[in-house]
Design an enzyme around this catalytic site. Structure first.
Site, PDB file in Angstrom:
ATOM      1  CE  LYS A  55      83.145  36.324  45.104  1.00 53.45           C
ATOM      2  NZ  LYS A  55      82.577  36.227  46.460  1.00 53.45           N
ATOM      3  CD  GLN A  99      79.400  37.213  48.366  1.00 53.35           C
ATOM      4  OE1 GLN A  99      79.982  36.588  47.542  1.00 53.35           O
ATOM      5  NE2 GLN A  99      79.778  38.058  49.189  1.00 53.35           N
ATOM      6  CG  ASP A 122      86.128  33.036  50.811  1.00 55.56           C
ATOM      7  OD1 ASP A 122      86.577  33.940  49.934  1.00 55.56           O
ATOM      8  OD2 ASP A 122      84.598  33.318  51.136  1.00 55.56           O
TER       9      ASP A 122
END
Ligand code: NDP
Length: 289
Positions: A55, A99, A122
């Site tokens: 990422k 994460q 997200d």
């Protein structure tokens, strides 16, 4: 026998990332805003570390600022919440991603809910889930958004299609079902308690498999000509001691029946990062609208 068309997620994601990169450059040049994505990793889970590194690389390649925060596995919930609060206030950070999975001493829901919904790239915050449900603008979870782009690349208009989503998680199954409903599909969500799953799957013009069981959906469950989007990423052991990544659909069997299908790897996976960059760009653009 004709084979299903392969939906090349890698190529589609590359194209999208190129476009995001160009628009990022323009935003910076015209408005002096450089989109910034902060990624927080707690612990050293090898798969999560690879995702976070990838990422970071993709973010920089798109011309965005990348901030990686690596915290030890024994980080307290309090310390993580403190970091999230700092990132919420940091004007150079437009997107925040924590994460998952988080270590067991940390309540993931509490952390995800602490993220500013406008920086929640997200799309997991309940406010963004509610916005998706009620048709208001907000961040949409990356993998589901990528699934819809892939389905549209093969089918163009999804309106009126029978869509079956196997899996009802908050991060894939439920949001992808909502997105397909927004596209005017007739949507069925199947799960572990669904009776006679094979006959439910057989109804699908568009099948989204998000189960997490290797090669679980068999070729003879698939309606001839259906479009298959395989979200599953499962590592299986081979006889020669090596391992291999496979999806939730028995790919070779499905290839002979379906109209189009995403491979694993190279299907949905690459779309997730492309959508994350796109959400980060959108978050930065909000500052000028
Ligand atoms: P979850 O484990 O959270 O959810 C799995 C879902 O599958 C649940 O709703 C469960 O039903 C359902 N399920 C389990 N067993 C069966 C069964 N026998 N029959 C029917 N349904 C069943 O997984 P995720 O949604 O997080 O992920 C799904 C897959 O997608 C995984 O392989 C994951 O690795 C992959 N993934 C890939 C991403 C990418 O970028 N490509 C991103 C995210 C996930 P129930 O609710 O009843 O338990």
């Amino acid at each position: 026998m004709t084979q299903a068309q392969l939906i090349d997620g890698k190529a589609i994601a590359l194209e999208l990332r190129k476009k995001v990169g160009e628009e990022t450059h323009a935003l910076h040049k015209q408005h002096g805003i450089k989109p910034g994505l902060a990624v927080v990793l707690v612990g050293e889970d090898p798969a999560s570390s690879v995702y976070v590194r990838n990422k970071g690389i993709a973010t920089k390649k798109a011309g965005m600022a990348s901030f990686t925060h690596q915290l030890p596995a024994d980080t307290s919930e309090q310390d993580l919440l403190q970091l999230v609060s700092q990132l919420n206030q940091d004007t150079s950070v437009h997107g925040i991603l924590v994460q998952l999975p988080l270590p067991e001493q940390i309540n993931s829901d509490k952390v995800l809910q602490a993220i500013d919904p406008d920086k929640d790239v997200d799309g997991f915050h309940p406010i963004n889930a509610g916005r998706l449900m009620t048709g208001q603008p907000g961040h949409v979870p990356c993998t589901p958004k990528g699934c819809v782009v892939l389905a549209k690349s093969a089918l163009k208009d999804l309106a009126g299609l029978e869509a079956v989503v196997v899996g009802r998680s908050n991060i894939v199954g439920k949001p992808v079902a909502q997105l397909l409903l927004n596209e005017n599909c007739t949507v069925t969500i199947a799960h572990s308690r669904t009776k006679d799953l094979a006959s439910v799957v057989r109804r699908a013009d568009l099948l989204i498999a998000a189960v997490g069981l290797p090669q679980f959906i068999r070729g003879d469950w698939i309606k001839p000509g259906a479009c298959i989007i395989d979200v599953g990423i499962n590592r299986i052991d081979l006889e020669d001691g090596k391992t291999k990544l496979v999806g939730d659909v028995a790919f070779e069997e499905a290839l002979a029946v379906a109209g189009s299908i995403t491979p694993v790897p190279g299907g949905v996976g690459p779309m997730t990062i492309a959508m994350l960059l796109s959400n980060t760009l959108d978050a930065a653009r909000r500052l000028i609208s």
